[in-house]
Scaffold this motif. Structure first.
Motif, PDB file in Angstrom:
ATOM      1  N   ALA A 156       5.307  -3.657  90.487  1.00  0.00           N
ATOM      2  CA  ALA A 156       6.687  -4.019  90.812  1.00  0.00           C
ATOM      3  C   ALA A 156       7.127  -3.342  92.107  1.00  0.00           C
ATOM      4  N   ASP A 157       8.060  -4.001  92.818  1.00  0.00           N
ATOM      5  CA  ASP A 157       8.584  -3.417  94.054  1.00  0.00           C
ATOM      6  C   ASP A 157       9.950  -2.757  93.859  1.00  0.00           C
ATOM      7  N   GLU A 158      10.384  -2.572  92.588  1.00  0.00           N
ATOM      8  CA  GLU A 158      11.686  -1.958  92.336  1.00  0.00           C
ATOM      9  C   GLU A 158      11.750  -0.553  92.925  1.00  0.00           C
ATOM     10  N   ILE A 159      12.835  -0.304  93.654  1.00  0.00           N
ATOM     11  CA  ILE A 159      13.108   1.019  94.192  1.00  0.00           C
ATOM     12  C   ILE A 159      14.449   1.468  93.633  1.00  0.00           C
ATOM     13  N   ILE A 160      14.542   2.752  93.270  1.00  0.00           N
ATOM     14  CA  ILE A 160      15.801   3.313  92.790  1.00  0.00           C
ATOM     15  C   ILE A 160      16.275   4.351  93.805  1.00  0.00           C
ATOM     16  N   TYR A 161      17.533   4.205  94.222  1.00  0.00           N
ATOM     17  CA  TYR A 161      18.189   5.165  95.106  1.00  0.00           C
ATOM     18  C   TYR A 161      18.980   6.112  94.217  1.00  0.00           C
ATOM     19  N   LEU A 162      18.695   7.407  94.323  1.00  0.00           N
ATOM     20  CA  LEU A 162      19.329   8.401  93.473  1.00  0.00           C
ATOM     21  C   LEU A 162      20.405   9.154  94.248  1.00  0.00           C
ATOM     22  N   TYR A 163      21.588   9.230  93.639  1.00  0.00           N
ATOM     23  CA  TYR A 163      22.727   9.920  94.236  1.00  0.00           C
ATOM     24  C   TYR A 163      23.234  10.995  93.283  1.00  0.00           C
ATOM     25  N   TYR A 195      15.669  17.721  88.787  1.00  0.00           N
ATOM     26  CA  TYR A 195      16.295  17.968  90.088  1.00  0.00           C
ATOM     27  C   TYR A 195      17.485  18.927  89.941  1.00  0.00           C
ATOM     28  N   ILE A 196      18.376  18.623  89.005  1.00  0.00           N
ATOM     29  CA  ILE A 196      19.556  19.471  88.802  1.00  0.00           C
ATOM     30  C   ILE A 196      19.140  20.879  88.356  1.00  0.00           C
ATOM     31  N   LYS A 197      18.154  20.927  87.490  1.00  0.00           N
ATOM     32  CA  LYS A 197      17.655  22.232  87.010  1.00  0.00           C
ATOM     33  C   LYS A 197      17.075  23.043  88.186  1.00  0.00           C
ATOM     34  N   SER A 198      16.383  22.389  89.098  1.00  0.00           N
ATOM     35  CA  SER A 198      15.783  23.090  90.236  1.00  0.00           C
ATOM     36  C   SER A 198      16.855  23.653  91.175  1.00  0.00           C
ATOM     37  N   LYS A 199      18.042  23.094  91.117  1.00  0.00           N
ATOM     38  CA  LYS A 199      19.152  23.589  91.932  1.00  0.00           C
ATOM     39  C   LYS A 199      19.868  24.761  91.264  1.00  0.00           C
ATOM     40  N   GLU A 246      12.897  16.215  74.633  1.00  0.00           N
ATOM     41  CA  GLU A 246      11.884  16.594  73.636  1.00  0.00           C
ATOM     42  C   GLU A 246      11.834  15.607  72.471  1.00  0.00           C
ATOM     43  N   SER A 247      12.995  15.093  72.070  1.00  0.00           N
ATOM     44  CA  SER A 247      13.048  14.147  70.954  1.00  0.00           C
ATOM     45  C   SER A 247      12.877  12.699  71.419  1.00  0.00           C
ATOM     46  N   GLU A 248      12.649  12.508  72.708  1.00  0.00           N
ATOM     47  CA  GLU A 248      12.432  11.202  73.336  1.00  0.00           C
ATOM     48  C   GLU A 248      13.650  10.282  73.260  1.00  0.00           C
ATOM     49  N   HIS A 249      14.843  10.858  73.140  1.00  0.00           N
ATOM     50  CA  HIS A 249      16.066  10.067  73.300  1.00  0.00           C
ATOM     51  C   HIS A 249      16.345   9.871  74.794  1.00  0.00           C
ATOM     52  N   ILE A 250      15.998  10.864  75.587  1.00  0.00           N
ATOM     53  CA  ILE A 250      15.900  10.694  77.040  1.00  0.00           C
ATOM     54  C   ILE A 250      14.417  10.508  77.294  1.00  0.00           C
ATOM     55  N   HIS A 251      14.077   9.306  77.760  1.00  0.00           N
ATOM     56  CA  HIS A 251      12.649   8.965  77.829  1.00  0.00           C
ATOM     57  C   HIS A 251      12.346   8.017  78.982  1.00  0.00           C
ATOM     58  N   ASP A 252      13.169   8.071  80.024  1.00  0.00           N
ATOM     59  CA  ASP A 252      12.896   7.239  81.202  1.00  0.00           C
ATOM     60  C   ASP A 252      12.748   8.140  82.421  1.00  0.00           C
ATOM     61  N   ALA A 253      12.001   7.667  83.385  1.00  0.00           N
ATOM     62  CA  ALA A 253      11.623   8.496  84.529  1.00  0.00           C
ATOM     63  C   ALA A 253      12.805   8.906  85.396  1.00  0.00           C
ATOM     64  N   LYS A 254      13.740   8.002  85.659  1.00  0.00           N
ATOM     65  CA  LYS A 254      14.846   8.350  86.551  1.00  0.00           C
ATOM     66  C   LYS A 254      15.701   9.463  85.971  1.00  0.00           C
ATOM     67  N   THR A 255      15.929   9.432  84.652  1.00  0.00           N
ATOM     68  CA  THR A 255      16.750  10.454  84.015  1.00  0.00           C
ATOM     69  C   THR A 255      16.000  11.776  83.925  1.00  0.00           C
ATOM     70  N   ALA A 256      14.723  11.726  83.575  1.00  0.00           N
ATOM     71  CA  ALA A 256      13.908  12.950  83.534  1.00  0.00           C
ATOM     72  C   ALA A 256      13.856  13.590  84.921  1.00  0.00           C
ATOM     73  N   PHE A 257      13.685  12.769  85.957  1.00  0.00           N
ATOM     74  CA  PHE A 257      13.668  13.277  87.324  1.00  0.00           C
ATOM     75  C   PHE A 257      15.007  13.927  87.659  1.00  0.00           C
ATOM     76  N   ALA A 258      16.104  13.266  87.292  1.00  0.00           N
ATOM     77  CA  ALA A 258      17.438  13.787  87.599  1.00  0.00           C
ATOM     78  C   ALA A 258      17.660  15.144  86.931  1.00  0.00           C
ATOM     79  N   ILE A 259      17.237  15.280  85.688  1.00  0.00           N
ATOM     80  CA  ILE A 259      17.396  16.549  84.970  1.00  0.00           C
ATOM     81  C   ILE A 259      16.593  17.648  85.657  1.00  0.00           C
TER      82      ILE A 259
END
Length: 181
Positions: A117-124, A174-178, A159-172
């Motif tokens: 797929a060519d889908e791109i997500i822009y994260l803000y 990212y925020i944690k790294s800050k 951990e319980s896989e209620h959050i289980h998508d890449a964009k949200t895991a990445f966002a978490i």
């Protein structure tokens, strides 16, 4: 150095939908042989890390039919034709959360599934949230529940896989790294 480019010989549109299009490409491979590629064309999307004044991240819970389960995700949505990612980000933030912002920071962009797929997500990211007087309407086929979670709460949902998508895991991450806890 090897050139890995695949040259398209012909492209056949298989399906044109409201969200995606599917095409079948016949390609010449780097070794001269031919193969086919099934490709999903997508207009792109945005996702927003919305942080409240008490250091909680706004999430939405919604049912994802492709997975046959509910997920907790950061607000996100598809780019409309001719719409800039920044405009889409504000629109989706308002529709899904009832908040708006006048300070939107671009974080990064990434491809979701480049193998097909060519889908791109822009994260803000925004930390300057303002409650709308009246929440904007969701799409008629969209149903979400608003959640405000700390990083620790979000990690437990990972951990319980209620959050289980890449964009949200990445966002978490990212925020944690800050340094947000």
């Amino acid at each position: 150095m090897m050139n890995f480019e695949e040259k398209t010989i012909r492209s056949k549109k298989i399906y044109n939908g409201r969200i995606i299009n599917l095409q079948l490409d016949e390609v010449t491979l780097p070794n001269g042989k031919t193969s086919t590629r099934e490709i999903i064309k997508h207009p792109g999307a945005v996702a927003i890390i919305a942080v409240t004044e008490n250091n909680k991240i706004i999430f939405v819970k919604q049912y994802r039919k492709a997975l046959e389960k509910e997920l907790v995700e950061i607000p996100a949505g598809k780019l409309e034709e001719g719409e800039s990612p920044e405009v889409t980000a504000i629109r989706e933030l308002e529709e899904e959360t009832g908040f708006t912002t006048d300070v939107l920071k671009y974080v990064t962009s990434f491809y979701t599934s480049p193998g097909f797929a060519d889908e791109i997500i822009y994260l803000y990211e925004t930390t300057n949230l303002k409650k709308l007087g009246e929440k904007k309407a969701l799409d008629e086929d969209e149903f979400v529940e608003l959640m405000e979670l700390s990083i620790t709460e979000a990690e437990k949902l990972m951990e319980s896989e209620h959050i289980h998508d890449a964009k949200t895991a990445f966002a978490i991450q990212y925020i944690k790294s800050k340094g947000m806890k």
